[in-house]
Design a protein around this motif. Sequence first.
Motif, PDB file in Angstrom:
ATOM      1  N   LEU A 168      38.139  51.258  27.660  1.00  0.00           N
ATOM      2  CA  LEU A 168      38.916  51.500  28.877  1.00  0.00           C
ATOM      3  C   LEU A 168      40.200  50.697  28.874  1.00  0.00           C
ATOM      4  CD1 LEU A 168      39.378  52.516  31.780  1.00  0.00           C
ATOM      5  CD2 LEU A 168      37.892  50.655  32.572  1.00  0.00           C
ATOM      6  N   PHE A 169      40.125  49.412  28.521  1.00  0.00           N
ATOM      7  CA  PHE A 169      41.316  48.572  28.582  1.00  0.00           C
ATOM      8  C   PHE A 169      42.287  48.859  27.444  1.00  0.00           C
ATOM      9  CE2 PHE A 169      39.184  46.527  31.939  1.00  0.00           C
ATOM     10  CZ  PHE A 169      40.125  45.779  32.633  1.00  0.00           C
ATOM     11  N   ARG A 170      41.815  49.555  26.423  1.00  0.00           N
ATOM     12  CA  ARG A 170      42.752  50.041  25.411  1.00  0.00           C
ATOM     13  C   ARG A 170      43.523  51.261  25.910  1.00  0.00           C
ATOM     14  NH1 ARG A 170      39.306  49.864  19.700  1.00  0.00           N
ATOM     15  NH2 ARG A 170      39.356  47.599  19.410  1.00  0.00           N
ATOM     16  N   GLN A 171      42.938  51.981  26.869  1.00  0.00           N
ATOM     17  CA  GLN A 171      43.555  53.199  27.386  1.00  0.00           C
ATOM     18  C   GLN A 171      44.333  52.975  28.673  1.00  0.00           C
ATOM     19  OE1 GLN A 171      43.291  56.084  25.573  1.00  0.00           O
ATOM     20  NE2 GLN A 171      42.250  54.762  24.106  1.00  0.00           N
ATOM     21  N   LEU A 172      44.213  51.807  29.286  1.00  0.00           N
ATOM     22  CA  LEU A 172      44.853  51.572  30.577  1.00  0.00           C
ATOM     23  C   LEU A 172      46.375  51.673  30.465  1.00  0.00           C
ATOM     24  CD1 LEU A 172      43.132  48.645  32.515  1.00  0.00           C
ATOM     25  CD2 LEU A 172      43.085  51.075  33.016  1.00  0.00           C
ATOM     26  N   PRO A 173      47.013  52.373  31.393  1.00  0.00           N
ATOM     27  CA  PRO A 173      48.486  52.379  31.431  1.00  0.00           C
ATOM     28  C   PRO A 173      49.014  51.004  31.800  1.00  0.00           C
ATOM     29  CG  PRO A 173      47.568  53.503  33.347  1.00  0.00           C
ATOM     30  CD  PRO A 173      46.418  53.219  32.429  1.00  0.00           C
ATOM     31  N   SER A 174      50.236  50.731  31.450  1.00  0.00           N
ATOM     32  CA  SER A 174      50.810  49.390  31.604  1.00  0.00           C
ATOM     33  C   SER A 174      50.842  48.946  33.063  1.00  0.00           C
ATOM     34  CB  SER A 174      52.229  49.356  31.029  1.00  0.00           C
ATOM     35  OG  SER A 174      53.046  50.342  31.648  1.00  0.00           O
TER      36      SER A 174
ATOM     37  N   LEU B 251      48.699  49.358  35.320  1.00  0.00           N
ATOM     38  CA  LEU B 251      47.396  48.829  35.728  1.00  0.00           C
ATOM     39  C   LEU B 251      46.994  47.623  34.891  1.00  0.00           C
ATOM     40  CD1 LEU B 251      45.352  52.136  36.286  1.00  0.00           C
ATOM     41  CD2 LEU B 251      46.510  50.718  37.980  1.00  0.00           C
ATOM     42  N   LEU B 252      47.399  47.621  33.653  1.00  0.00           N
ATOM     43  CA  LEU B 252      47.002  46.540  32.760  1.00  0.00           C
ATOM     44  C   LEU B 252      47.566  45.194  33.202  1.00  0.00           C
ATOM     45  CD1 LEU B 252      45.307  46.260  30.192  1.00  0.00           C
ATOM     46  CD2 LEU B 252      47.401  46.511  28.860  1.00  0.00           C
ATOM     47  N   VAL B 253      48.714  45.191  33.873  1.00  0.00           N
ATOM     48  CA  VAL B 253      49.348  43.933  34.275  1.00  0.00           C
ATOM     49  C   VAL B 253      48.739  43.353  35.554  1.00  0.00           C
ATOM     50  CG1 VAL B 253      51.535  44.510  33.169  1.00  0.00           C
ATOM     51  CG2 VAL B 253      51.144  45.162  35.554  1.00  0.00           C
ATOM     52  N   ILE B 254      47.887  44.104  36.240  1.00  0.00           N
ATOM     53  CA  ILE B 254      47.325  43.601  37.510  1.00  0.00           C
ATOM     54  C   ILE B 254      45.827  43.334  37.435  1.00  0.00           C
ATOM     55  CG2 ILE B 254      49.114  44.699  38.919  1.00  0.00           C
ATOM     56  CD1 ILE B 254      47.122  46.896  39.599  1.00  0.00           C
ATOM     57  N   ILE B 255      45.204  43.540  36.282  1.00  0.00           N
ATOM     58  CA  ILE B 255      43.765  43.267  36.162  1.00  0.00           C
ATOM     59  C   ILE B 255      43.436  42.871  34.730  1.00  0.00           C
ATOM     60  CG2 ILE B 255      43.170  45.673  35.660  1.00  0.00           C
ATOM     61  CD1 ILE B 255      41.080  43.272  37.822  1.00  0.00           C
TER      62      ILE B 255
ATOM     63  N   ARG C 136      40.275  42.127  31.842  1.00  0.00           N
ATOM     64  CA  ARG C 136      38.973  42.731  31.558  1.00  0.00           C
ATOM     65  C   ARG C 136      37.828  41.900  32.117  1.00  0.00           C
ATOM     66  NH1 ARG C 136      36.500  43.851  25.500  1.00  0.00           N
ATOM     67  NH2 ARG C 136      34.372  44.304  26.191  1.00  0.00           N
ATOM     68  N   SER C 137      37.870  40.589  31.950  1.00  0.00           N
ATOM     69  CA  SER C 137      36.774  39.749  32.444  1.00  0.00           C
ATOM     70  C   SER C 137      36.709  39.774  33.971  1.00  0.00           C
ATOM     71  CB  SER C 137      36.941  38.318  31.948  1.00  0.00           C
ATOM     72  OG  SER C 137      38.169  37.765  32.415  1.00  0.00           O
ATOM     73  N   VAL C 138      37.875  39.800  34.603  1.00  0.00           N
ATOM     74  CA  VAL C 138      37.928  39.858  36.066  1.00  0.00           C
ATOM     75  C   VAL C 138      37.402  41.211  36.547  1.00  0.00           C
ATOM     76  CG1 VAL C 138      39.433  39.749  38.086  1.00  0.00           C
ATOM     77  CG2 VAL C 138      39.858  38.255  36.131  1.00  0.00           C
ATOM     78  N   TYR C 139      37.774  42.271  35.844  1.00  0.00           N
ATOM     79  CA  TYR C 139      37.298  43.615  36.191  1.00  0.00           C
ATOM     80  C   TYR C 139      35.776  43.685  36.132  1.00  0.00           C
ATOM     81  CZ  TYR C 139      36.295  48.596  35.522  1.00  0.00           C
ATOM     82  OH  TYR C 139      35.771  49.861  35.622  1.00  0.00           O
ATOM     83  N   ASN C 140      35.202  43.134  35.083  1.00  0.00           N
ATOM     84  CA  ASN C 140      33.748  43.156  34.912  1.00  0.00           C
ATOM     85  C   ASN C 140      33.054  42.404  36.037  1.00  0.00           C
ATOM     86  OD1 ASN C 140      31.146  41.795  33.866  1.00  0.00           O
ATOM     87  ND2 ASN C 140      31.477  43.417  32.375  1.00  0.00           N
TER      88      ASN C 140
END
Length: 290
Positions: free
Chosen positions: A56-62, A64-68, A70-74
């Motif tokens: 998922l985090f490899r596919q995230l658009p930029s 969204l990627l700058v505001i979350i 992976r560890s926080v998302y989990n």
Amino acid sequence: MSNLLESYNKILALLHTLDGKDNYRQQVRPPKMTDKQLIALCLAAESQGIDSERYLFRQLPSELLVIIERSVYNRRRRALSPKIEDFRQAMSHAIVPVETYHVVDSMPLEICRFSRAARSRICQREVETAPDYGYCAAHKMHYFGYKLHAVCTVQGVLRNVGITKASCHDIHYINDIRDDLNACVLIGDKGYLSQTLQLDLFDNHGLKLNTPMRKNQQDYKPFPQAFSKVRKRIETLFSQLCDQFMIRRNYAKSFEGFSARIISKVAALTLIQWINHQAGREINHLKIMI
């Protein structure tokens, strides 16, 4: 990637119609990605069959990627599991507000292969929530893990979903949810066959439990053909959860993570049904692009 962002934006707009709030947990600092945005991202990923956080985090658009992270998302997704279930319940009742007939069934959820069960450490942190050994009569197999219980309407909309240890008898789940199903007809298989339970549900809750009788029982009566046909609806739902949402694939290490994954997948299924309902389509045609 663009499809993921479009799905996320559409789901976020739909969630706004169910609840106007953006955050549901008290936090010292307001997060960059609100709780509702995180739930929308989770449902968007599950609806597209992305059940790996790494992928998922490899596919995230930029944007969204700058505001979350992976560890926080989990961590936040696990904490927001109750709210995801609240959204699922709201979507379920938006599709079918009232229903008299319901179907109940269960399916096995393996944690690991039977041969590895003795040395597995997955979900073993707490004794109360640790997996154990069970038997699935439908598949004629012993397995190690949990059992998913579900109650759905005759239209195929899931009302109640629960996770128990694999050794838990199906009857115990009905005892847990009987207060939620007053004055309705519940259709189950032979796993729910219990005259004591049937009398108790009818006398104290107005709930009529219908199950096939064994042929050697006294006063044997064939199971109505209409009920047998209705029961196939929940079996189809289980097949869709296994095929499209890969509910039997497990990446979690803790029970909290495992249950969060299950809740997210079931919520994504209900979300697609809700979108189909709003568009005037058959609700159980789940292979759509949101």
